[in-house]
Each structure stands twice: as C-alpha cells, then as structure tokens.
Design a protein around this motif. Structure first.
Motif, mmCIF file in Angstrom:
data_model
loop_
_atom_site.group_PDB
_atom_site.id
_atom_site.type_symbol
_atom_site.label_atom_id
_atom_site.label_comp_id
_atom_site.label_asym_id
_atom_site.label_seq_id
_atom_site.Cartn_x
_atom_site.Cartn_y
_atom_site.Cartn_z
ATOM 1 N N UNK A 1 10.098 13.462 7.337
ATOM 2 C CA UNK A 1 11.011 12.315 7.347
ATOM 3 C C UNK A 1 10.327 11.105 7.983
ATOM 4 N N UNK A 2 9.718 11.298 9.136
ATOM 5 C CA UNK A 2 9.052 10.194 9.814
ATOM 6 C C UNK A 2 7.923 9.616 8.958
ATOM 7 N N UNK A 3 7.114 10.489 8.371
ATOM 8 C CA UNK A 3 6.017 10.025 7.521
ATOM 9 C C UNK A 3 6.526 9.202 6.344
ATOM 10 N N UNK A 4 7.530 9.722 5.638
ATOM 11 C CA UNK A 4 8.030 9.019 4.458
ATOM 12 C C UNK A 4 8.671 7.677 4.825
ATOM 13 N N UNK A 5 9.396 7.650 5.937
ATOM 14 C CA UNK A 5 9.978 6.376 6.373
ATOM 15 C C UNK A 5 8.891 5.391 6.778
ATOM 16 N N UNK A 6 7.876 5.886 7.457
ATOM 17 C CA UNK A 6 6.760 5.035 7.866
ATOM 18 C C UNK A 6 6.019 4.485 6.650
ATOM 19 N N UNK A 7 5.739 5.346 5.682
ATOM 20 C CA UNK A 7 5.048 4.907 4.461
ATOM 21 C C UNK A 7 5.870 3.881 3.674
ATOM 22 N N UNK A 8 7.195 3.955 3.825
ATOM 23 C CA UNK A 8 8.079 2.998 3.147
ATOM 24 C C UNK A 8 8.242 1.712 3.954
ATOM 25 N N UNK B 1 9.943 1.487 6.731
ATOM 26 C CA UNK B 1 11.321 1.488 7.241
ATOM 27 C C UNK B 1 11.324 1.322 8.761
ATOM 28 N N UNK B 2 12.214 0.495 9.268
ATOM 29 C CA UNK B 2 12.295 0.215 10.705
ATOM 30 C C UNK B 2 12.675 1.449 11.529
ATOM 31 N N UNK B 3 13.321 2.428 10.912
ATOM 32 C CA UNK B 3 13.760 3.621 11.636
ATOM 33 C C UNK B 3 12.741 4.741 11.680
ATOM 34 N N UNK B 4 11.525 4.497 11.239
ATOM 35 C CA UNK B 4 10.511 5.552 11.163
ATOM 36 C C UNK B 4 10.191 6.183 12.512
ATOM 37 N N UNK B 5 10.319 5.429 13.574
ATOM 38 C CA UNK B 5 10.026 5.949 14.919
ATOM 39 C C UNK B 5 11.300 6.233 15.710
ATOM 40 N N UNK B 6 12.450 6.092 15.079
ATOM 41 C CA UNK B 6 13.736 6.248 15.755
ATOM 42 C C UNK B 6 14.221 7.694 15.630
ATOM 43 N N UNK B 7 14.268 8.404 16.757
ATOM 44 C CA UNK B 7 14.673 9.814 16.755
ATOM 45 C C UNK B 7 16.080 10.012 16.212
ATOM 46 N N UNK B 8 16.970 9.071 16.460
ATOM 47 C CA UNK B 8 18.350 9.185 15.971
ATOM 48 C C UNK B 8 18.392 9.137 14.449
ATOM 49 N N UNK B 9 17.609 8.255 13.853
ATOM 50 C CA UNK B 9 17.540 8.151 12.388
ATOM 51 C C UNK B 9 16.943 9.420 11.806
#
Length: 127
Positions: free
Chosen positions: A51-58, A60-68
């Motif tokens: 999840x973190x990788x895909x959000x980061x690659x996109x 997305x501002x929530x890539x480092x947000x544990x809640x997201x």
C-alpha cells in the motif's frame, strides 16, 4: 517453543489474482488511486508495504501516513473476503503443502502460523 511461519498467497495457496483485485479496490476506495498496480510486483512484501509503495509511486500525500495505510489494509480484508467468496474464484492449495502440513502435525512443540499483512494468525485463530 519453535515457530514455523508461512506466507499465504503464492506459497500455501494460489488465489488467481484475488489479492491484487482486492487491494486495488481498497486503494481506490480509500485513497482515490491504486497507483501503477498493473506493473507493480507484490511478491515478498507485506500488505502495508504494498500500500505504501503504490501510494508513493502515485505521488499520493498519504503514502507515509499510517492512518491511511491502515484504512486501506482494513478495506482490503473486506474486499478480499468478497473476492474469495465469488463462485468463479479459483483458489487452490499449492503442490506439496498438504504433505508438509501433515508432516508438521506430530510436532506439537512447534506452533504453526500463517503470516499475512502485518499480523500472524495461528491455524486455531488469532493469538
């Protein structure tokens, strides 16, 4: 006590893409994007890492947000359940796994655990 850990999808079971479809839906539901999921390799990674990788690659501002990340992972479990319950779903045990588990059965001093995402679940349920 000795502990024997197993990964699930691709090690114990083949789910024919159910996990990828479920995580894609969860990402879109919770974050509005699944990032470059079509070319992303899942193997060897935990669900939160995926999840973190895909959000980061996109981007997305929530890539480092544990809640997201946790929200996506919770939604993923719901979608995975739905995927696996589909009548056309082709889930099968990988070759040799039944024999392996049977061979471990007499060793009561060893606990078996299925490792999925960031939590471990014993064959008897959460510990």
């Amino acid at each position: 006590m000795k502990l024997v850990l197993f990964d699930i999808d691709g090690t114990l079971l083949w789910t024919d893409g159910a996990g990828r479809r479920a995580i894609q839906r969860a990402l879109v539901d919770e974050a509005g994007t699944a990032g470059p999921i079509d070319r992303y390799r899942f193997d060897g990674k935990t669900d939160p890492q995926i999840v973190q990788d895909l959000l980061s690659l996109a981007g997305h501002a929530g890539a480092e947000n544990a809640t997201v990340i946790q929200a996506v992972c919770r939604r993923y479990v719901d979608h995975l359940r739905t995927e696996l319950e589909r009548p056309a779903q082709a889930t099968r045990l990988m070759a040799g796994i039944a024999d392996l588990l049977a061979a471990l059965e007499p060793h009561e001093a060893r606990r078996r655990a299925l490792v999925a995402s960031s939590r471990a679940t014993s064959p008897r349920g959460p510990s």
